[in-house]
Design a protein around this motif. Structure first.
Motif, mmCIF file in Angstrom:
data_model
loop_
_atom_site.group_PDB
_atom_site.id
_atom_site.type_symbol
_atom_site.label_atom_id
_atom_site.label_comp_id
_atom_site.label_asym_id
_atom_site.label_seq_id
_atom_site.Cartn_x
_atom_site.Cartn_y
_atom_site.Cartn_z
ATOM 1 N N ARG A 46 0.790 -1.108 -0.059
ATOM 2 C CA ARG A 46 -0.042 0.106 -0.113
ATOM 3 C C ARG A 46 0.922 1.250 0.002
ATOM 4 N NH1 ARG A 46 -5.545 -0.795 2.086
ATOM 5 N NH2 ARG A 46 -5.640 -2.971 2.579
ATOM 6 N N LEU A 47 0.638 2.086 -1.168
ATOM 7 C CA LEU A 47 1.503 3.437 -0.931
ATOM 8 C C LEU A 47 0.401 4.578 -0.879
ATOM 9 C CD1 LEU A 47 3.339 2.419 -4.171
ATOM 10 C CD2 LEU A 47 4.032 2.312 -1.930
ATOM 11 N N SER A 48 0.807 5.488 -0.146
ATOM 12 C CA SER A 48 -0.226 6.544 0.173
ATOM 13 C C SER A 48 0.756 7.658 0.261
ATOM 14 C CB SER A 48 -1.047 6.355 1.238
ATOM 15 O OG SER A 48 -0.345 6.079 2.328
ATOM 16 N N LYS A 49 0.182 8.946 -0.172
ATOM 17 C CA LYS A 49 1.005 10.338 0.203
ATOM 18 C C LYS A 49 0.251 10.934 1.425
ATOM 19 C CE LYS A 49 2.930 12.414 -3.511
ATOM 20 N NZ LYS A 49 3.025 13.463 -4.631
ATOM 21 N N VAL A 59 4.861 3.766 2.748
ATOM 22 C CA VAL A 59 4.694 2.617 2.251
ATOM 23 C C VAL A 59 3.996 1.630 3.456
ATOM 24 C CG1 VAL A 59 6.102 0.468 1.190
ATOM 25 C CG2 VAL A 59 6.299 2.915 0.278
ATOM 26 N N SER A 60 3.269 0.812 3.337
ATOM 27 C CA SER A 60 3.108 -0.423 4.212
ATOM 28 C C SER A 60 2.958 -1.840 3.505
ATOM 29 C CB SER A 60 1.692 -0.141 4.690
ATOM 30 O OG SER A 60 1.407 1.133 5.218
ATOM 31 N N ILE A 61 3.690 -2.597 4.127
ATOM 32 C CA ILE A 61 3.891 -3.947 3.448
ATOM 33 C C ILE A 61 3.353 -4.977 4.558
ATOM 34 C CG2 ILE A 61 5.622 -5.531 2.691
ATOM 35 C CD1 ILE A 61 7.383 -3.558 2.415
ATOM 36 N N LYS A 62 2.434 -6.077 3.744
ATOM 37 C CA LYS A 62 2.076 -7.177 4.719
ATOM 38 C C LYS A 62 2.680 -8.483 3.664
ATOM 39 C CE LYS A 62 -2.217 -9.306 6.046
ATOM 40 N NZ LYS A 62 -3.394 -9.399 6.239
ATOM 41 N N LEU A 63 3.131 -9.479 4.521
ATOM 42 C CA LEU A 63 3.869 -10.556 3.946
ATOM 43 C C LEU A 63 3.172 -11.820 4.745
ATOM 44 C CD1 LEU A 63 5.348 -11.821 1.498
ATOM 45 C CD2 LEU A 63 7.320 -11.562 3.149
ATOM 46 N N ASP A 64 2.518 -12.699 4.025
ATOM 47 C CA ASP A 64 1.957 -13.975 4.808
ATOM 48 C C ASP A 64 2.804 -15.013 4.251
ATOM 49 O OD1 ASP A 64 0.035 -12.531 6.079
ATOM 50 O OD2 ASP A 64 -1.531 -13.426 4.529
ATOM 51 N N PHE A 70 3.788 -10.809 8.610
ATOM 52 C CA PHE A 70 4.834 -10.034 8.820
ATOM 53 C C PHE A 70 4.521 -8.552 8.094
ATOM 54 C CE2 PHE A 70 6.960 -14.000 8.279
ATOM 55 C CZ PHE A 70 7.660 -14.138 9.363
ATOM 56 N N ILE A 71 4.166 -7.579 9.091
ATOM 57 C CA ILE A 71 3.836 -6.253 8.638
ATOM 58 C C ILE A 71 4.752 -5.216 9.162
ATOM 59 C CG2 ILE A 71 1.772 -4.622 9.254
ATOM 60 C CD1 ILE A 71 0.010 -6.799 9.979
ATOM 61 N N ASP A 72 4.970 -4.348 8.225
ATOM 62 C CA ASP A 72 5.943 -2.963 8.435
ATOM 63 C C ASP A 72 5.442 -1.781 7.394
ATOM 64 O OD1 ASP A 72 9.124 -3.231 9.848
ATOM 65 O OD2 ASP A 72 8.064 -1.375 9.440
ATOM 66 N N SER A 73 5.798 -0.738 8.029
ATOM 67 C CA SER A 73 5.576 0.476 7.401
ATOM 68 C C SER A 73 6.691 1.638 7.385
ATOM 69 C CB SER A 73 4.282 0.975 7.427
ATOM 70 O OG SER A 73 4.205 1.804 8.839
ATOM 71 N N GLU A 74 6.647 2.444 6.306
ATOM 72 C CA GLU A 74 7.907 3.366 6.479
ATOM 73 C C GLU A 74 7.282 4.643 5.815
ATOM 74 O OE1 GLU A 74 11.811 5.032 7.104
ATOM 75 O OE2 GLU A 74 11.013 3.022 8.026
ATOM 76 N N ALA A 86 11.302 -0.614 4.652
ATOM 77 C CA ALA A 86 10.181 -1.673 5.164
ATOM 78 C C ALA A 86 10.252 -2.908 5.056
ATOM 79 C CB ALA A 86 8.796 -1.101 5.019
ATOM 80 N N PHE A 87 10.732 -3.177 3.855
ATOM 81 C CA PHE A 87 10.958 -4.436 3.336
ATOM 82 C C PHE A 87 11.936 -5.272 3.933
ATOM 83 C CE2 PHE A 87 11.745 -8.250 0.573
ATOM 84 C CZ PHE A 87 10.591 -8.540 -0.069
#
Length: 106
Positions: A46-49, A59-64, A70-74, A86-87
């Motif tokens: 997910r990318l948002s301004k 940037v928000s990332i979710k990985l199953d 695993f979830i992280d954002s930056e 984040a990755f």
């Protein structure tokens, strides 16, 4: 090994070139994880301004994968920096002991 992978992209970037570049970067990073024999089922980007902030790209990332989510954002002034930071943290979490890596169990 070949994974079956669900992908979800939500991008509010304003520039289609940025979106495509980040999708390519994400796919490259996922291929690298697959080469390390990590099994994953779902990837969400997910990318948002953010309004009126110097570091206005989030940037928000979710990985199953590996039985965990695993979830992280930056946030950053650059999309690729925010994504890579984040990755990298998600990649680090997925390679440490499962007890300390789990943010949310399925």
């Amino acid at each position: 090994m070949c994974n079956t992978l669900g992908l979800y992209f939500q991008m509010e970037v304003g520039d289609p070139k940025s979106s495509l570049s980040l999708i390519e970067l994400a796919l490259d990073r996922l291929k690298a994880l697959e080469q390390k024999k990590m099994e994953f089922e779902y990837f969400e980007l997910r990318l948002s301004k953010l309004d009126d902030a110097p570091q206005n790209k989030q940037v928000s990332i979710k990985l199953d994968g590996e039985g965990h989510t695993f979830i992280d954002s930056e946030t950053s002034s650059r999309w690729d920096d925010a994504f890579l930071n984040a990755f990298e943290r998600i990649q680090d979490q997925s390679t440490v002991s499962p007890c300390s890596a789990v943010l949310w169990r399925k």
